[in-house]
Design an enzyme around this catalytic site. Structure first.
Site, short mmCIF file in Angstrom:
data_model
loop_
_atom_site.label_atom_id
_atom_site.label_comp_id
_atom_site.label_asym_id
_atom_site.label_seq_id
_atom_site.Cartn_x
_atom_site.Cartn_y
_atom_site.Cartn_z
N CYS A 9 95.73 22.43 54.60
CA CYS A 9 96.49 23.61 54.18
C CYS A 9 95.83 24.93 54.56
CB CYS A 9 96.76 23.56 52.67
SG CYS A 9 95.27 23.83 51.69
N CYS B 22 97.98 21.65 47.73
CA CYS B 22 97.66 21.16 49.07
C CYS B 22 98.35 19.81 49.27
CB CYS B 22 96.15 21.01 49.21
SG CYS B 22 95.66 20.20 50.74
N LYS C 288 73.90 -18.55 50.33
CA LYS C 288 72.90 -17.61 49.84
C LYS C 288 73.65 -16.38 49.35
CE LYS C 288 68.67 -15.36 51.32
NZ LYS C 288 69.09 -14.06 50.77
N LYS D 259 69.76 -16.80 57.54
CA LYS D 259 70.61 -15.62 57.38
C LYS D 259 71.58 -15.48 58.54
CE LYS D 259 68.02 -12.77 54.27
NZ LYS D 259 67.67 -11.37 54.01
N TYR E 227 70.91 -21.69 40.10
CA TYR E 227 70.59 -22.77 41.02
C TYR E 227 69.29 -23.50 40.67
CZ TYR E 227 68.17 -18.76 43.04
OH TYR E 227 67.41 -17.64 43.21
N CYS F 61 88.87 21.32 48.81
CA CYS F 61 90.00 22.23 48.94
C CYS F 61 90.46 22.56 47.53
CB CYS F 61 91.14 21.57 49.72
SG CYS F 61 92.69 22.50 49.59
N ASP G 74 74.44 -12.80 48.16
CA ASP G 74 73.79 -11.53 48.43
C ASP G 74 73.77 -10.71 47.15
OD1 ASP G 74 72.53 -9.55 49.76
OD2 ASP G 74 74.26 -8.88 50.90
N CYS H 95 90.30 24.14 54.51
CA CYS H 95 90.92 22.82 54.38
C CYS H 95 91.68 22.50 55.66
CB CYS H 95 91.87 22.81 53.19
SG CYS H 95 92.88 21.31 53.11
N GLU I 172 73.48 -24.68 50.54
CA GLU I 172 74.35 -23.93 49.64
C GLU I 172 74.38 -22.47 50.09
OE1 GLU I 172 72.29 -24.02 45.62
OE2 GLU I 172 70.87 -25.09 46.91
ZN LIG Z 1 94.14 21.82 51.30
#
Ligand SMILES: [Zn+2]
Length: 691
Positions: free
Chosen positions: A427, A447, A116, A330, A233, A442, A118, A424, A114
């Site tokens: 801009c 912008c 596994k 795994k 399970y 920014c 995570d 930035c 079956e």
């Molecule tokens: Zn900006």
């Protein structure tokens, strides 16, 4: 091998493994992959076996890691909750089968295979047919009590059908325990991270960390909104003191029957369960599973192989650390090594500037990866990431790959640390850093990057859901000066759109039709579309339930907001600030003018009245599967407010089954019994007074 060297290496490995145990189990923030961890553990095991003189009963090679958290009460497990031994190598699957054939002195052994999941292991106890207690794995002998959070696991029944005890071969069973894996569906995980980003919180690295973090959240109302799921399970009876027989049979003949009983009692079980009688058969199933793993809505990191016959399981028993009758295989971890060729900058809709790693393209989990997130400059400094480095990239979750670490040995001295930006990149406005914040921003509200981000957020699926406004069109509209704010979208003219290169009347009509539908979106989605700082999907729903329209919400004071469930003072202040700011006010007024916000929004208004609804009052509902917009606990709350009752299993007394995606066995049972099946839309229609 030299004894002194071995002693030093053993000490070093123990220290390292303990540190990683803490990071993994306690902080839910691992810094190495499972594969790397297992390699450390194996090296330690081998050295301890070769040098028994350095043995230590407290060695991490002898105990599974602990996830104990001081904020939670801990309680002993009914019987040890051990992890299976791990393997990454098909040859070890063959060795496992051969070993069992020899130990049991028989050729024919049936194995179950079956997926596994995570996620995070949980143990849940039921007494007299009702959920009584839930624990994390902890150190395997005792775990943290997480009952309130476990009650929010989607599909986990709180109450069992009256005849539950007849499912056990033993007589007079009063209590039992189920074990399984809590996990986040990928859709839910993405939504949760989006929401955290909106609220200025760090996104979770992957669904497993999100699951661990959620189960250890003290506020279970917060957890309920996240939509955690679970697959079970294992099931076995408990005695008066909540103890369990040491053997693992639970009284069932085989694991397949055990899974069937779980399903009959209404527990969510994974639909993939196959059997094989040889190593070749098992390997073929593993290959099938690996082939579909990326199509699933949840993450699996391998497969669990068990001896099916539970008498044989009992005969095989346990080592100090793990059952002998099972193996966790795994899949190879999704990580790869490549060259970091540069660091570029991305500006988000809140102005946050994120560094992005540009990589020499590399295969990773079935896709080619050329970029990975670096989160922020603190992270770059902490990991000492330099342009020109060989780096290890992992796919945490299904989503954005990230740079796990640098391969320091591969350095030539030519590598350069990327400088943090002063302005930035879009801009040119000088960047700012908020007090106590890691991110650079920014600050320019006009912008273009910020505007584009806002428009994309507005048009998103959980927001105004405007089709045909995919990524690059937003940029086109901005470049041409057609649109500066969400309100401008509603002023787009058909002729102008149809004349755009690559467009035409069809595309124009599609976009306009989608825009015309936008005012019909659920009120909470419209609220979310504004992009108010700190207001994610869940908070928007809470607000939508309390306030009948945008004007009412805009007039609310911080104190009133802070009294609402899930809304703390920080969120309340962010909302008040938004509606007081010239930008926020202009955006709302504009969207009112174009008819996007309606004077009285409807759907959640009904939910909020809290009155009994004739079609629902006195009726019994069972919920199954994932609903399109509501979590289970929200659906349950709505039904109960309207006078209905929600139970865990379908029986003759059930009036309605509310079914979403992936409904499982309850749907079949409902159809068998002729129980009416509803979807979320029908439920909403009933709540609104329809029949
Ligand atoms: Zn900006």
């Amino acid at each position: 091998m030299d004894g002194d060297w071995a002693r030093a290496r053993i000490a070093e490995l123990r220290r390292e493994i303990r540190r990683h145990n803490d990071l993994y189990y306690r902080d839910a923030a691992p810094v190495i992959s499972d594969q790397e961890y297992d390699a450390l553990l194996r090296e330690l095991e081998e050295l301890e076996a070769a040098f028994p003189e350095f043995a230590d009963p407290d060695s991490p090679a002898r105990a599974v890691g602990a996830d104990h958290d001081a904020r939670f009460v801990s309680a002993p497990h009914s019987r040890a909750m051990l992890s299976l031994s791990n393997s990454y190598d098909p040859a070890e699957v063959e060795a496992f089968v051969q070993r069992l054939q020899k130990d049991l002195d028989r050729e024919a052994i049936r194995f179950t295979v079956e997926p596994k999941i995570d996620g995070v292991a949980v143990a849940v106890r039921y007494r007299d047919g009702a959920l009584a207690m839930a624990l994390t794995r902890g150190d395997g002998r005792s775990g943290d009590v997480i009952t309130a959070n476990a009650r929010t696991l989607q599909g986990l029944p709180l109450n069992l059908p009256d005849d539950w005890a007849t499912r056990f071969p033993q007589r007079g069973v009063r209590a039992f325990e189920v074990r399984g894996e809590a996990y986040f569906g990928l859709g839910r995980f993405r939504a949760l991270n989006e929401e955290r980003t909106v609220r200025g919180l760090d996104p979770f690295a992957n669904p497993r960390n999100a699951t661990a973090g959620s189960l250890k959240t003290l506020d279970s109302a917060e957890v309920a909104g996240r939509g955690l799921s679970v697959f079970l399970y294992q099931i076995f009876p408990l005695d008066e003191q909540d103890g369990a027989e040491p053997g693992l049979t639970g009284g069932f003949p085989d694991h397949r029957r055990e899974m069937a009983v779980l399903q009959e009692l209404g527990f969510p079980v994974n639909p993939f369960l196959r059997t094989a009688e040889s190593a070749q058969g098992i390997l073929a199933i593993l290959a099938d599973l690996e082939g579909v793993r990326h199509d699933l809505d949840y993450q699996i990191d391998g497969a669990v192989i068990k001896v099916d016959d539970m008498r044989l399981q009992a005969e095989l028993g346990f080592t100090a650390k793990a059952p002998r009758w099972g193996l966790a295989y795994k899949f190879a971890a999704a990580e790869a090594e490549t060259l970091l060729t540069g660091v570029t900058l991305q500006v988000g809709r809140t102005g946050v500037i994120t560094p992005v790693a540009e990589l020499e393209p590399v295969e990773l989990a079935g896709t080619t990866v050329g970029r990975a997130t670096l989160h922020n400059w603190e992270e770059i400094a902490r990991k000492d990431i330099r342009v020109g480095d060989r780096v290890v990239v992992v796919k945490g979750g299904d989503i954005i790959p990230k740079v796990l670490r640098v391969v320091a040995d591969a350095r030539t001295g030519q590598e350069t640390s990327p400088p943090a930006p002063r302005a930035c990149p879009v801009c040119g406005t000088p960047v700012v850093r908020g007090e106590g914040q890691v991110a650079l921003r920014c600050p320019n509200p006009l912008c273009p990057a910020v505007l584009a981000g806002r428009l994309r957020h507005f048009a998103g699926r959980d927001a105004a859901d405007i089709e045909g406004l995919g990524g690059k069109w937003v940029d086109t509209f901005l470049d041409l000066g057609l649109v500066k704010s969400p309100g401008d979208l509603f002023r787009l003219e058909r002729a102008v759109l149809a004349a755009l290169p690559g467009w035409g009347e069809k595309s124009a009509d599609r976009l306009l039709a989608s825009l015309a539908q936008a005012p019909e979106r659920p009120w909470s989605a419209k609220l979310f579309s504004l992009g108010i700082p700190q207001v994610g999907v869940t908070t928007a729903r809470t607000l939508a339930r309390r306030f009948g329209g945008i004007a009412e919400l805009a007039a609310a004071g911080g104190e009133e907001l802070a009294t609402l469930e899930d809304i703390g003072p920080v969120v309340a202040e962010a909302i008040v600030e938004f509606f007081a700011s010239p930008g926020g006010r202009a955006l709302v007024r504009d969207l009112q003018d174009v008819g996007y916000f309606l004077p009285g929004e409807t759907v959640e208004r009904v939910e909020d009245q809290g009155g009994k609804v004739a079609a629902i009052e006195g009726k019994t509902f069972v919920l199954t599967g994932t609903l399109p917009t509501l979590t289970r606990s929200e659906a349950k709350a709505l039904i109960e407010r309207a006078g209905g009752k929600v139970t865990g299993t379908v029986s003759r007394k059930t009036d309605f089954l509310l079914a979403g995606d992936g409904p499982g066995s309850k749907l079949g049972r409902a159809e068998e019994l002729g129980v009416a099946v509803l979807d979320e839309a029908t439920l909403r229609a009933l709540l609104a007074g329809g029949d």
